[in-house]
Design an enzyme around this catalytic site. Structure first.
Site, PDB file in Angstrom:
ATOM      1  NE  ARG A  36      45.494  48.834  44.097  1.00 41.90           N
ATOM      2  CZ  ARG A  36      44.276  49.112  43.672  1.00 41.90           C
ATOM      3  NH1 ARG A  36      43.915  50.360  43.437  1.00 41.90           N
ATOM      4  NH2 ARG A  36      43.419  48.143  43.467  1.00 41.90           N
ATOM      5  N   GLY A 375      39.817  43.313  39.361  1.00 44.37           N
ATOM      6  CA  GLY A 375      39.285  43.020  38.031  1.00 44.37           C
ATOM      7  C   GLY A 375      40.237  42.150  37.223  1.00 44.37           C
TER       8      GLY A 375
END
Ligand code: ADP
Ligand code: MG
Length: 395
Positions: A36, A375
């Protein structure tokens, strides 16, 4: 994309507040997977090259609105500094007088990382006062935290409004732009045959995704723990397998409505314990003895999935097909990953664990796109808007 990006704004000599997704795994006080952080580098470098002073912020874990020592961002700043090849100053809070003072002293080319935004309850509550405090730190706001874009929090949604209120632009970073463009390919105008593969632990969190994909895909292949609830809905006994009793009826109605489109496993790998070294065997889904549990899809199912996927032009995959964390039960997940890697198709992987599985077999580069946001990518695939994106300036 109809949102402005960092390419549309002049940041020379300005302070730019960038929401990144540095919610990375830590082990013994160090970053154990910096995917990330890597993903945020193009935006940070672009802003620095254009003469900005870059103020970064992120959440990490679930500190529930208070300071948790183990969830400070110092190890992240250290790794970022190594990756960027320049110092990154880490502050001990994300708002307040000392933070304001420190950022006001910044010069073009400087990088500061604020402290975990979730140390303040105002973050998750999307408190306008907290968002306004964040907005005082910069003239420009950039959202590059795709993984948090489905949350309307102060650092994703509120701050965009607050910056706009004081006349500054709120724009997307390069990662958010890339994620949206690639995911849009699968949502807006997918090339058919369009196949979806869904797995993972639970059906409950993914029901609306299944419904939405059933409308748009040619086939929806189901595996992983979520298949068990469908088996139960078909009247099969599944022993000690993970089942969500409260959504069996929903599974039943999905089966009734979409017969032919939903493809369920025809065989499964079962084990007599939740353990890599347990006794394991392959059976039909209606032959699971009591005391045993389904932990992977079987070889016939892998072949069935293979035939269904051959010739596909678009494939989205969310959720592992078995408990891939244990090598004995990783075969289905890894075989399907290899299969996708060989297809001449747009392949889009979303979901934290699915992305990890694809990375583990070294095939991330072979996919069209591996999303950094589980998500958020699901919510996008459902056709819902992402609050963190909606709040940005229109083109
Ligand atoms: P993603 O993060 O890719 O969206 P989920 O979070 O929904 O996926 O689920 C991932 C988890 O599902 C994995 O940790 C895996 O071990 C688990 N899982 C997959 N198949 C089974 C199964 N048959 N029984 C229990 N857990 C399973
Ligand atoms: Mg997950």
């Amino acid at each position: 994309m109809n949102k402005k990006t960092i390419r549309d704004v002049d940041v020379q000599g300005k302070r730019v507040l960038v929401r990144v997704d540095f919610n990375v795994p830590l082990k013994e006080g160090e970053v154990s997977d910096d995917t990330r952080i890597e993903a945020a580098l193009p935006t940070i470098r672009h802003l620095l090259d254009d003469g900005a002073a870059v103020v970064l912020m992120s959440h990490l874990g679930r500190p529930k609105g208070q300071v948790v020592e183990d969830l400070r961002l110092d190890p992240v700043a250290e790794r970022l500094s190594t990756l960027l090849g320049q110092p990154v100053r880490k502050l001990d809070d994300c708002v307040g007088a000392s933070v304001e003072e420190a950022v006001q002293a910044m010069e073009s080319g400087d990088v500061v990382l604020l402290e975990n935004t979730r140390f303040h309850a105002g973050e998750k509550a999307n408190d306008p006062d907290f968002a306004a405090q964040l907005a005082t730190l910069a003239q420009v706001y950039v959202n590059d935290a795709f993984g948090a874009a489905h949350r309307a929090h102060a650092s994703t949604e509120g701050v965009a409004q607050a910056i706009r209120k004081k006349g500054g632009p709120a724009v997307a970073g390069l990662l958010v732009e890339k994620e949206l463009q690639l995911l849009a390919k699968a949502v807006e105008n997918p090339e058919h045959p369009f196949m979806a593969i869904l797995g993972g632990a639970k059906v409950s969190g993914k029901i609306s995704v299944i419904e939405s994909l059933l409308e748009r895909c040619d086939r929806v292949l189901i595996g992983g723990g979520m298949a068990n609830t469908f088996f139960k809905a078909m009247g099969f006994e599944v022993g000690d397998s993970l089942v969500e009793d409260d959504v069996i009826d929903t599974a039943k109605s999905l089966l009734d409505r979409s017969a032919g489109k939903l493809v369920l496993p025809v065989d499964v790998v079962i084990a007599d314990a939740f353990d890599n070294d347990a006794q394991a065997k392959v059976v039909a889904p209606n032959e699971v003895p009591s005391g045993w549990r389904i932990l992977d899809i079987g070889p016939k199912t892998i072949s069935t999935f293979e035939s269904a996927l051959r010739g596909a032009k678009t494939v989205t995959w969310n959720g592992p097909l078995g408990v891939f964390e244990m090598p004995t039960f990783a075969v289905g997940t890894f075989d399907v990953a290899r299969l996708l890697a060989e297809l001449e198709a747009t392949t889009i992987i979303g979901g934290g664990e699915s992305a990890a599985a694809v990375q583990q077999v070294g095939l991330a580069d072979q996919m069209t796109h591996v999303s950094t946001g589980g998500g958020a990518s699901l919510q996008f695939l459902e056709g819902k808007t992402l609050p963190g994106v909606a709040a940005l300036d229109e083109r």
